[in-house]
Design a protein around this motif. Structure first.
Motif, mmCIF file in Angstrom:
data_model
loop_
_atom_site.group_PDB
_atom_site.id
_atom_site.type_symbol
_atom_site.label_atom_id
_atom_site.label_comp_id
_atom_site.label_asym_id
_atom_site.label_seq_id
_atom_site.Cartn_x
_atom_site.Cartn_y
_atom_site.Cartn_z
ATOM 1 N N ALA A 73 -7.040 -3.002 24.478
ATOM 2 C CA ALA A 73 -7.665 -3.469 25.283
ATOM 3 C C ALA A 73 -7.289 -3.862 26.764
ATOM 4 O O ALA A 73 -7.112 -3.591 27.744
ATOM 5 N N ALA A 74 -6.804 -5.601 26.443
ATOM 6 C CA ALA A 74 -6.316 -6.135 28.051
ATOM 7 C C ALA A 74 -4.823 -5.455 28.350
ATOM 8 O O ALA A 74 -5.225 -5.881 29.239
ATOM 9 N N LYS A 75 -4.399 -5.141 27.786
ATOM 10 C CA LYS A 75 -3.020 -3.926 27.994
ATOM 11 C C LYS A 75 -3.885 -2.965 28.893
ATOM 12 O O LYS A 75 -2.957 -2.658 29.667
ATOM 13 N N GLU A 76 -4.602 -2.434 27.810
ATOM 14 C CA GLU A 76 -4.856 -1.536 28.843
ATOM 15 C C GLU A 76 -5.416 -1.414 30.053
ATOM 16 O O GLU A 76 -5.508 -0.360 31.128
ATOM 17 N N VAL A 77 -6.300 -2.190 30.369
ATOM 18 C CA VAL A 77 -7.242 -2.743 31.335
ATOM 19 C C VAL A 77 -5.766 -3.341 32.310
ATOM 20 O O VAL A 77 -5.987 -2.431 33.957
ATOM 21 N N ALA A 78 -5.102 -4.082 31.947
ATOM 22 C CA ALA A 78 -3.855 -3.967 33.371
ATOM 23 C C ALA A 78 -3.580 -3.158 33.470
ATOM 24 O O ALA A 78 -2.758 -2.573 35.011
ATOM 25 N N ARG A 79 -2.753 -1.785 32.750
ATOM 26 C CA ARG A 79 -2.231 -0.855 32.928
ATOM 27 C C ARG A 79 -3.367 0.285 33.940
ATOM 28 O O ARG A 79 -3.046 0.820 35.177
ATOM 29 N N HIS A 116 -13.389 -10.421 31.515
ATOM 30 C CA HIS A 116 -12.127 -8.794 31.066
ATOM 31 C C HIS A 116 -11.176 -8.374 32.392
ATOM 32 O O HIS A 116 -10.187 -7.942 31.005
ATOM 33 N N LEU A 117 -11.146 -8.256 33.295
ATOM 34 C CA LEU A 117 -10.336 -8.189 33.867
ATOM 35 C C LEU A 117 -9.034 -9.112 34.122
ATOM 36 O O LEU A 117 -7.417 -8.495 34.069
ATOM 37 N N VAL A 118 -9.507 -10.179 34.086
ATOM 38 C CA VAL A 118 -8.482 -11.552 34.125
ATOM 39 C C VAL A 118 -7.308 -11.698 32.563
ATOM 40 O O VAL A 118 -6.496 -12.034 32.605
ATOM 41 N N ALA A 119 -7.928 -11.259 31.395
ATOM 42 C CA ALA A 119 -7.430 -10.959 30.011
ATOM 43 C C ALA A 119 -6.208 -10.084 30.572
ATOM 44 O O ALA A 119 -4.667 -10.343 29.514
ATOM 45 N N GLY A 120 -6.164 -8.963 31.222
ATOM 46 C CA GLY A 120 -5.403 -7.810 31.574
ATOM 47 C C GLY A 120 -4.505 -8.059 32.402
ATOM 48 O O GLY A 120 -3.160 -8.037 31.893
ATOM 49 N N ILE A 121 -4.981 -8.345 33.507
ATOM 50 C CA ILE A 121 -4.131 -8.510 34.708
ATOM 51 C C ILE A 121 -3.369 -9.718 34.550
ATOM 52 O O ILE A 121 -2.164 -9.925 35.458
ATOM 53 N N LEU A 122 -4.193 -10.363 34.251
ATOM 54 C CA LEU A 122 -3.724 -11.929 34.462
ATOM 55 C C LEU A 122 -2.728 -12.740 33.430
ATOM 56 O O LEU A 122 -2.316 -13.448 32.530
ATOM 57 N N GLY A 123 -2.734 -11.297 31.683
ATOM 58 C CA GLY A 123 -2.346 -11.755 30.901
ATOM 59 C C GLY A 123 -3.098 -12.644 30.117
ATOM 60 O O GLY A 123 -2.065 -13.671 28.670
ATOM 61 N N THR A 124 -3.844 -13.618 30.106
ATOM 62 C CA THR A 124 -4.736 -14.404 29.394
ATOM 63 C C THR A 124 -4.972 -14.248 28.033
ATOM 64 O O THR A 124 -5.134 -14.852 26.925
ATOM 65 N N ALA A 125 -4.618 -13.109 27.633
ATOM 66 C CA ALA A 125 -5.004 -12.428 26.153
ATOM 67 C C ALA A 125 -3.794 -12.759 24.920
ATOM 68 O O ALA A 125 -3.417 -12.662 26.043
#
Length: 340
Positions: A73-79, A116-125
């Motif tokens: 999900a984190a990767k999908e949010v970044a995309r 939720h955005l930090v996990a994907g966009i900043l890669g903390t997931a």
């Protein structure tokens, strides 16, 4: 759905559905459509809204799913925000302006960052811990080509030894994450196998099969999932004595053990025909099981069966062959002319 214009740029203004309230704190969103053309803005609006919904759904999945689902999900949010997912340590190495862009994309109207955005966009997931049982599940997905064209029985016989090997390992080490698997774990598993071989008078090959299935599975998953793990899989095999060729069954043994009256009465007709058909042909039982009526030719000067890769695969091309029928084997196929 409302189009709004600020300066020369059009925005999509829309209320956030209640379903997404837990992941999108704003009651309404303004989504930039990056165009000053009203007709183009209308065209882009549907896709922009779909992307927003996709992003929120990914966030919900991350809340409700397991570790693997949260990571995906984190990767999908970044995309969906137009960024390539990168682990936090790699984000930190990006040019400053790219880091700023990512940080701004995580900001909420309140001025705080949306976790939720930090996990994907900043890669903390964090990537999920991949356990032994999960690795086996993934292996079946990665090796689907090996199952292509095989019959259900072939697939069962292909899977069962690998499943058994992992069942043995998990019983010894627990369902350990791959990155926690140590040399001590594997050497302890080897010791367990040696005790089993000694107590039950098995051959060393029994344990070596488990080591081989485990190693091939974990190495493929490690490679294809780009895990970069140093797995402790080398040097486990037991030394095996020189293989001794199997002696053929004697004619006397066959007559007394197989062809003696009443010996096969416990078998049904098809099982009895398959067994008796082996006597003069030497085929594998699985080869006979796959025979169809069209593969059994009894109406020719030379009755025969044809082993074909139909509904199953053959180990190599030389196993596709025609085998003459004679004696007790011919009698067996006359009783089962329609195949099995």
């Amino acid at each position: 759905m409302t189009l709004m214009q600020r300066g020369n740029i059009y925005y999509l203004r829309r209320n956030v559905p209640k379903r997404y309230a837990s992941v999108e704190p704003r009651r309404e969103v303004w989504i930039t459509l990056k165009t000053d053309s009203q007709s183009e803005a209308r065209r882009r609006a549907i896709g922009a809204w779909d992307q927003a919904v996709l992003r929120w759904e990914a966030m919900l999945q991350g809340d409700d799913g397991d570790a693997a689902a949260r990571y995906d999900a984190a990767k999908e949010v970044a995309r969906t925000h137009g960024f390539r997912f990168l682990p936090a340590d790699r984000v930190a190495q990006l040019p400053l302006h790219e880091i700023v862009d990512r940080m701004e994309a995580t900001m909420m109207p309140s001025g705080s960052m949306n976790p939720h955005l930090v996990a994907g966009i900043l890669g903390t997931a964090q990537p999920p811990k991949l356990t032994l049982s999960k690795a086996l599940e993934i292996y079946w997905q990665l090796s689907r080509d090996k199952l292509q064209g095989k019959s259900e029985d072939q697939i069962r016989r292909l899977k069962n030894p690998r499943i058994k090997a992992f069942k043995n390992l998990i019983a010894h080490t627990g369902d350990a994450p791959l990155d926690d698997l140590t040399s001590d774990d594997m050497l302890g598993f080897r010791d367990w196998w040696w005790a089993k071989i000694t107590e039950e008078e098995l051959t060393p090959n029994s344990g070596n099969k488990d080591f081989s299935y485990i190693a091939s599975t974990l190495r493929l998953v490690n490679k294809m999932k780009r895990l970069g793990l140093q797995l402790p899989l080398d040097g486990l095999n037991f030394a095996e004595p020189d293989k001794v060729s199997r002696s053929p069954f004697s004619e006397t043994w066959i007559k007394e053990k197989i062809l003696s009256p009443g010996v096969l009465d416990g078998l049904n007709t098809e099982a009895r025909c398959i067994l008796l058909g082996m006597v003069n042909t030497g085929y594998r039982p699985s080869e006979a099981q796959g025979l169809r009526a069209v593969d059994i030719r009894l109406d020719t000067n030379l009755p025969h069966i044809s082993i074909e890769p139909v509904g199953r695969t053959l180990k190599n091309a030389s196993l596709r062959r025609v085998i003459p029928l004679a004696g007790i084997s011919l009698e067996a196929f006359r009783a089962c002319p329609g195949g099995f």
